[in-house]
Design an enzyme around this catalytic site. Sequence first.
Site, mmCIF file in Angstrom:
data_model
loop_
_atom_site.group_PDB
_atom_site.id
_atom_site.type_symbol
_atom_site.label_atom_id
_atom_site.label_comp_id
_atom_site.label_asym_id
_atom_site.label_seq_id
_atom_site.Cartn_x
_atom_site.Cartn_y
_atom_site.Cartn_z
ATOM 1 N N ARG A 55 57.010 -46.166 -63.151
ATOM 2 C CA ARG A 55 57.294 -44.802 -63.581
ATOM 3 C C ARG A 55 58.516 -44.880 -64.474
ATOM 4 O O ARG A 55 59.314 -45.825 -64.380
ATOM 5 C CB ARG A 55 57.641 -43.936 -62.387
ATOM 6 C CG ARG A 55 56.496 -43.784 -61.417
ATOM 7 C CD ARG A 55 56.981 -43.013 -60.212
ATOM 8 N NE ARG A 55 55.923 -42.939 -59.205
ATOM 9 C CZ ARG A 55 56.050 -42.247 -58.089
ATOM 10 N NH1 ARG A 55 57.161 -41.580 -57.840
ATOM 11 N NH2 ARG A 55 55.059 -42.210 -57.217
ATOM 12 N N ASP A 72 61.721 -42.205 -66.292
ATOM 13 C CA ASP A 72 62.303 -40.856 -66.286
ATOM 14 C C ASP A 72 62.107 -40.159 -67.621
ATOM 15 O O ASP A 72 61.790 -40.791 -68.634
ATOM 16 C CB ASP A 72 63.818 -40.951 -66.057
ATOM 17 C CG ASP A 72 64.142 -41.260 -64.615
ATOM 18 O OD1 ASP A 72 63.356 -40.881 -63.738
ATOM 19 O OD2 ASP A 72 65.192 -41.896 -64.387
ATOM 20 N N ARG A 120 69.899 -47.359 -64.860
ATOM 21 C CA ARG A 120 70.875 -46.454 -65.469
ATOM 22 C C ARG A 120 72.169 -46.384 -64.654
ATOM 23 O O ARG A 120 73.264 -46.264 -65.218
ATOM 24 C CB ARG A 120 70.263 -45.062 -65.638
ATOM 25 C CG ARG A 120 69.208 -45.023 -66.743
ATOM 26 C CD ARG A 120 68.392 -43.746 -66.700
ATOM 27 N NE ARG A 120 69.252 -42.582 -66.714
ATOM 28 C CZ ARG A 120 68.836 -41.342 -66.431
ATOM 29 N NH1 ARG A 120 67.567 -41.144 -66.087
ATOM 30 N NH2 ARG A 120 69.665 -40.341 -66.486
#
Lengths: 250, 250
Positions: free
Chosen positions: B50, B52, B200
């Site tokens: 996945r 973001d 991140r």
Amino acid sequence: MTRYALTLEWDGTPYMGFQRQAHGPSVQQAVEEAAASVVGHAVTLHAAGRTDTGVHARAMRAHFDSDKALPPFRLSEALNARLRLAGHVVAVLDCVEVGEDWHARFSCTGREYEYVIINRRAPLTLEAARAWRVARPLDEAAMHAAAQALVGKHDFTTFRSVHCQAASPVKTLDRLDVRREGDRVLIGAAARSFLHHQVRSMVGCLALVGRGEWPVGRVAEALAAKDRGKLGLNAPPEGLYFIRATYPGE
Amino acid sequence: MTRYALTLEWDGTPYMGFQRQAHGPSVQQAVEEAAASVVGHAVTLHAAGRTDTGVHARAMRAHFDSDKALPPFRLSEALNARLRLAGHVVAVLDCVEVGEDWHARFSCTGREYEYVIINRRAPLTLEAARAWRVARPLDEAAMHAAAQALVGKHDFTTFRSVHCQAASPVKTLDRLDVRREGDRVLIGAAARSFLHHQVRSMVGCLALVGRGEWPVGRVAEALAAKDRGKLGLNAPPEGLYFIRATYPGE
């Protein structure tokens, strides 16, 4: 009077090129308006080179004069703030004071461009409007070989736009090289100055060689013909980047 | 039934990430709709990872099943045509038939990300929404040194989003390296799998080290604390690229 020399980067997509145009936005207008609002009077921006609609710059050199003496760092910060506020995709990378004998255009002794081709079948996403996608496989060694016929002092009439305002079609091309990095084919061009559309016209013909549509020798023949009708293809603007201007003593 | 494996590239800017969302566009929805219109029935797309909102992909791997047997090249051409027509910035770079035991997510044994920082004062133009601009000078050697404390098998609770759905916060980070190329600071991360926001979060703390706000050793302390409250900074999504998924036998 203070002369400020700027190094500019821009995304060419929304602009009709560097030079002010009556019918659309230009980089010159964007920077002149930002500068005028900082220094409090109208200014004229001079650049090392003009560029076409959609052509990008990594490091264009330019200058303007002002009655107002400002620390160059403060000036560049203020210009960037105003450019952003106005929604422009132009940034001041560097700002220095120079003497009145320094002229962004007339003092410039060398100009360099890079042309970026992405050689793949799939449409571009991250590099949309940042490169020319060429779907058919390119032979970069053949392109580089063909390019060498253009290096040196020649009459570049074949590779010159009908709108070119240069006094003479004779230019000296110092370097034209082609290299591959993965699916990218990068073409570097250096000269004291270029004719209008010269880089895109040279790249277009090299792409025909790379795709096997032109034999390597045909580029030399097109040059020798001194005839715009012999041009094979003008490469699109979105792959072209002005990357460097050089000045004596730098 | 035929299983088609796709390699996808996308510009993450307009998407709420890969996964279908009720409240906005996703890459999954874009590709599923394009595929459904090609094969004539609804499909479900599975991806290696996945991502973001705003995160990009250079080479995400994904698959879907169809009753329709099409030459993979024709399928990828048709998918790209439909994606473009719908205004999507998603491209199919490659399409192959795979066996029913191959699963884009469950067969994947390695995932790699690259994070792009542009370390300069001026706002971004050509790389807007393609990188994180960090104005203060970064010490990439200190960042690389600090990163090495994160490599290996650890409880990454500090670097995990509160929304993370992973069963365990323990992951094995195979590689986290920091290098500079001009004004770019590039951070590469490789692991079998990552927690939500892990890359991140790690990059954000390394940037604090690079700017001199954190001593090198504080990254190891933050990791040892196993406390999200000890996280310094979550780096913004626009600098993050999913660059590689690996599978056994490739």
